[in-house]
Write a protein that holds these residues in place. Structure first.
Motif, PDB file in Angstrom:
ATOM      1  N   CYS A 317      -4.827  10.454  -2.872  1.00  0.00           N
ATOM      2  CA  CYS A 317      -4.137   9.570  -1.925  1.00  0.00           C
ATOM      3  C   CYS A 317      -4.502   8.108  -2.161  1.00  0.00           C
ATOM      4  N   LYS A 321      -1.459   5.477  -3.430  1.00  0.00           N
ATOM      5  CA  LYS A 321      -1.327   5.065  -2.030  1.00  0.00           C
ATOM      6  C   LYS A 321       0.087   4.634  -1.675  1.00  0.00           C
ATOM      7  N   ASN A 322       0.911   4.297  -2.665  1.00  0.00           N
ATOM      8  CA  ASN A 322       2.296   3.948  -2.380  1.00  0.00           C
ATOM      9  C   ASN A 322       3.198   5.174  -2.310  1.00  0.00           C
ATOM     10  N   PHE A 323       2.625   6.335  -2.534  1.00  0.00           N
ATOM     11  CA  PHE A 323       3.412   7.565  -2.522  1.00  0.00           C
ATOM     12  C   PHE A 323       2.907   8.560  -1.489  1.00  0.00           C
ATOM     13  N   ARG A 325       0.067   9.973   1.619  1.00  0.00           N
ATOM     14  CA  ARG A 325      -0.861   9.726   2.715  1.00  0.00           C
ATOM     15  C   ARG A 325      -1.511  11.056   3.057  1.00  0.00           C
ATOM     16  N   GLU A 386       6.622   6.752   7.883  1.00  0.00           N
ATOM     17  CA  GLU A 386       6.222   5.598   7.083  1.00  0.00           C
ATOM     18  C   GLU A 386       6.850   5.608   5.694  1.00  0.00           C
ATOM     19  N   LEU A 388       6.349   7.986   3.357  1.00  0.00           N
ATOM     20  CA  LEU A 388       5.394   8.500   2.382  1.00  0.00           C
ATOM     21  C   LEU A 388       5.420  10.024   2.374  1.00  0.00           C
ATOM     22  N   GLU A 575      12.765   2.838   6.582  1.00  0.00           N
ATOM     23  CA  GLU A 575      11.609   3.383   5.888  1.00  0.00           C
ATOM     24  C   GLU A 575      12.009   4.228   4.698  1.00  0.00           C
ATOM     25  N   ARG A 578      12.575   2.407   1.550  1.00  0.00           N
ATOM     26  CA  ARG A 578      11.302   2.164   0.867  1.00  0.00           C
ATOM     27  C   ARG A 578      10.813   3.422   0.166  1.00  0.00           C
ATOM     28  N   ARG A 582       9.981   3.888  -3.735  1.00  0.00           N
ATOM     29  CA  ARG A 582       8.646   4.241  -4.203  1.00  0.00           C
ATOM     30  C   ARG A 582       8.656   5.474  -5.092  1.00  0.00           C
TER      31      ARG A 582
END
Length: 657
Positions: A317, A321-323, A325, A386, A388, A575, A578, A582
């Motif tokens: 994680c 961290k951009n993918f 959580r 978020e 993710l 979200e 994003r 990502r």
């Protein structure tokens, strides 16, 4: 005269002479010897009768009960094979020691308290000694069928009688079944009308392989709650219990109630969560928004306790961290040294855990080492909100429960290769007892056995003896899953012998007859995750999954897809734009083929569509006539006011004066 004198001297005068034809009467004197013997015989007969009344079996009485004349067991002579003497009041049958050829003997309703004579009957097959005064069994070679209704309290004397096949011990005072174990030839046991009070007593006969008929009627244990299923569970090999046939459905119900298989436990937990959650207010879940065709991306790391899954989950994680959580689970156990609440786990009480289950707050729950664990719905939904993907670590029990949900995670098994080294690691931590260490080490074989018995159950297997090497391989694996690296460099064959090497990543195609090495299978695409033909299923199940839907099912699916599509397209959330960015290949990277990209196919909101596509989606006419209509409308505007025209679609000429 002399003669007169002689006559006078022989008899008294006046005494009549006996007639000449009568025999002379014997003179008084001692009794004759024959009379003496006759009187002695008359005296012995009452004595014999008195002895018979006392219960001593004699030859004459035994001869009355003999029947069934036939060949002896060796076949060398003709003898009587059966003896039946019920209700004779016999107490001493020692004379039967000489009747060695008897095969069946019925001695019920007597006063017998000693059966030692049976030890001299090697061919005896059936013995009925019921309703006597026996209080125990004696050391004799028992027949195959034994029937005894007496005052017996224990059956310890049967331990050496291994040839028993049928035992009737009804109408006694037996409280324990100890002594019937290890009788592998027993087929029937009748214990009706005894004093067996605990279901646990059936443990002495539960391992008898040939046992098929057990009668426990009129025993105190029948009053126990759940007796029927408990008895069936203890005696799964029987086909008749208490004079009733035992069905297969009852055996399955007994196993599911007393010791259900792991899959049944997981299914029951999943049903509980669905029913509890259905009672709560419903809404649109964020985990369903990335796409109605693709599952929400989730990575599950599983393996034995303290085997490196926690450390690798947190490092992955941080690395991505951009993918990803990390999603901590809820647990009722106390925190180990170094663990933090809400970071490693949500540490709660059992009461709070049960309340969350009733409120439908969990996706999956399981129990391990006496503690409860659960993956919360809010945990996954908050991460999905978020934009993710979720990364969690679970035990195999949690994976079984999660596989029942609509989520389709990637499961990566993290398991140590050296069990001795793993056990030493657990001892050095000082967190586990000896029993917990033995259980954890034994579960290593359980994980590997599941991976061997169910190909495809785990998407990948990584050995964790060296955590750094395992992290390197897990990082590369995640990059391939995300489409950031091509999968060609993966060691699919598992030839790497290092401690962290993988032995399974993708299914392999078997080599065709007459060809050399097996061909490498095509890399599974994101669409293959939901494609039944790409999975390893039995043929019958595969045919059922790949069967075309009927007209009614097809119409229902179209309605549901249409409703979901409309709800997703009009959901105003930034979200997932994003999230889409990502999970796409970064600029400058080599474009991956469509079948290599995993977790990257999501619906694109309308606001991100090009102008033509967006206009076409809204039904706007971009032809030349549409532009002239706009000019015609603008000429009717009031004088003195500057006309406000909408944007001219691309490709049209601005003719506004």
């Amino acid at each position: 005269m002399a003669g007169g004198e002689e006559n006078g001297t022989e008899g008294s005068p006046g005494e009549p002479l006996p007639p000449p034809d009568e025999p002379p009467q014997p003179r008084p004197g001692p009794p004759h010897r024959e009379d003496e013997q006759e009187e002695e015989g008359e005296e012995e007969e009452p004595e014999r009768s008195e002895a018979h009344l006392e219960g001593v079996l004699d030859e004459d009485t035994a001869a009355e009960g003999l029947h069934t004349f036939g060949r002896s067991a060796p076949g060398t002579e003709y003898v009587y094979l059966h003896l039946s003497l019920p209700g004779r009041g016999l107490s001493d049958i020692s004379i039967l020691s000489g009747y060695i050829h008897l095969q069946k003997m019925e001695l019920s309703s007597n006063k017998i308290n000693d059966l030692s004579c049976v030890s001299h009957m090697p061919y005896l097959v059936e013995l009925d000694a019921s309703k006597n005064q026996l209080t125990t069994y004696f050391d004799f070679k028992a027949p195959k069928n034994l029937k005894s209704f007496n005052q017996i309290e224990k059956v310890d004397g049967l331990k050496s009688l291994k040839s028993l096949q049928r035992v009737d011990l009804s109408n006694n005072k037996i409280k324990s079944l100890q002594g019937l174990e290890e009788h592998d030839l027993l087929e029937m046991i009748n214990l009706e009308n005894n004093q067996v009070a605990e279901v646990s007593e059936l443990k002495w006969i539960k391992d008898l392989p040939l046992l098929r008929d057990v009668n426990l009627l009129k025993n105190p244990l029948q009053e126990k709650e759940g007796y029927w299923l408990s008895a069936i569970f203890m005696l799964l090999q029987v086909t008749e219990l208490d004079l009733k046939k035992v069905s297969v459905e009852e055996k399955v119900a007994a196993v599911n109630a007393k010791d259900p298989p792991p899959e049944v436990v997981a299914a029951e937990d999943h049903r509980t969560h669905l029913l509890c959650n259905a009672r709560q207010p419903q809404g649109l879940l964020d985990s369903t928004l990335p796409g109605f065709d693709e599952p929400y991306p989730m990575l599950v790391l599983l393996g034995p306790v303290a085997g490196g899954r926690r450390q690798l989950s947190l490092k992955i994680c941080r690395q991505f961290k951009n993918f990803f959580r990390f999603g901590p689970c809820h647990t009722t156990r106390t925190a180990y040294f170094g663990e933090e609440n809400r970071f490693d786990y949500y540490f709660i009480s059992q009461e709070e855990f049960d309340k969350m289950v009733e409120a439908g707050k969990f996706l999956a729950t399981y129990k391990y080492s006496g503690h409860s664990y659960g993956l919360g719905r809010d945990t996954v939904e908050s991460i999905a909100r978020e934009g993710l993907a979720t990364c969690v670590h679970l035990e195999i029990e949690g994976v079984r429960s999660l596989k029942n949900t609509y989520f389709k995670p990637r499961y990566v098994l993290l398991v140590p290769k050296d069990k001795w080294k793993y056990g030493e690691h657990l001892r050095r931590t000082g967190l586990f007892s000896r029993a917990e260490i033995r259980e954890a080490v034994a579960r290593v074989d359980t994980y590997l056995q599941i991976n061997q018995d169910f190909p495809g159950y785990f998407h990948a297997v990584i050995y964790t003896d060296e955590l750094e090497q395992a992290f390197t391989e897990l990082t590369h694996l995640v990059k391939v899953y995300l489409g950031l690296e091509p999968p060609d460099s993966l060691d699919i064959q598992g030839t790497n012998s290092g401690a962290g090497s993988r032995n399974q990543l993708f299914p392999e195609e078997k080599s065709s007859p007459g060809q050399g090495t097996p061909r490498r299978s095509r890399t599974p695409s994101s669409g293959d995750i939901l494609e039944p033909s790409a999975q390893t299923y039995p043929r019958e199940l595969l045919e059922m999954l790949t069967a075309p839907p009927g007209s009614v099912e097809e119409a229902s699916l179209q309605r549901r897809f249409s409703a979901a599509r409309q709800r997703i397209l009009f959901h105003s959330s930034r979200e997932f734009g994003r999230l889409r960015g990502r999970f796409s290949v970064p600029p400058g990277a080599a474009p991956a083929r469509a079948e290599q990209v995993v977790w990257t196919k999501f619906p694109i909101p309308r606001r991100h569509l090009p102008g033509k596509a967006r206009a076409a989606g809204k039904g706007v006419d971009t032809s030349k006539e549409a532009g002239e209509n706009l000019l015609r409308k603008s000429s009717k505007a009031k004088l003195g006011s500057s006309p406000v025209l909408p944007r001219i679609p691309p490709g049209q000429t601005n003719t506004n004066p």
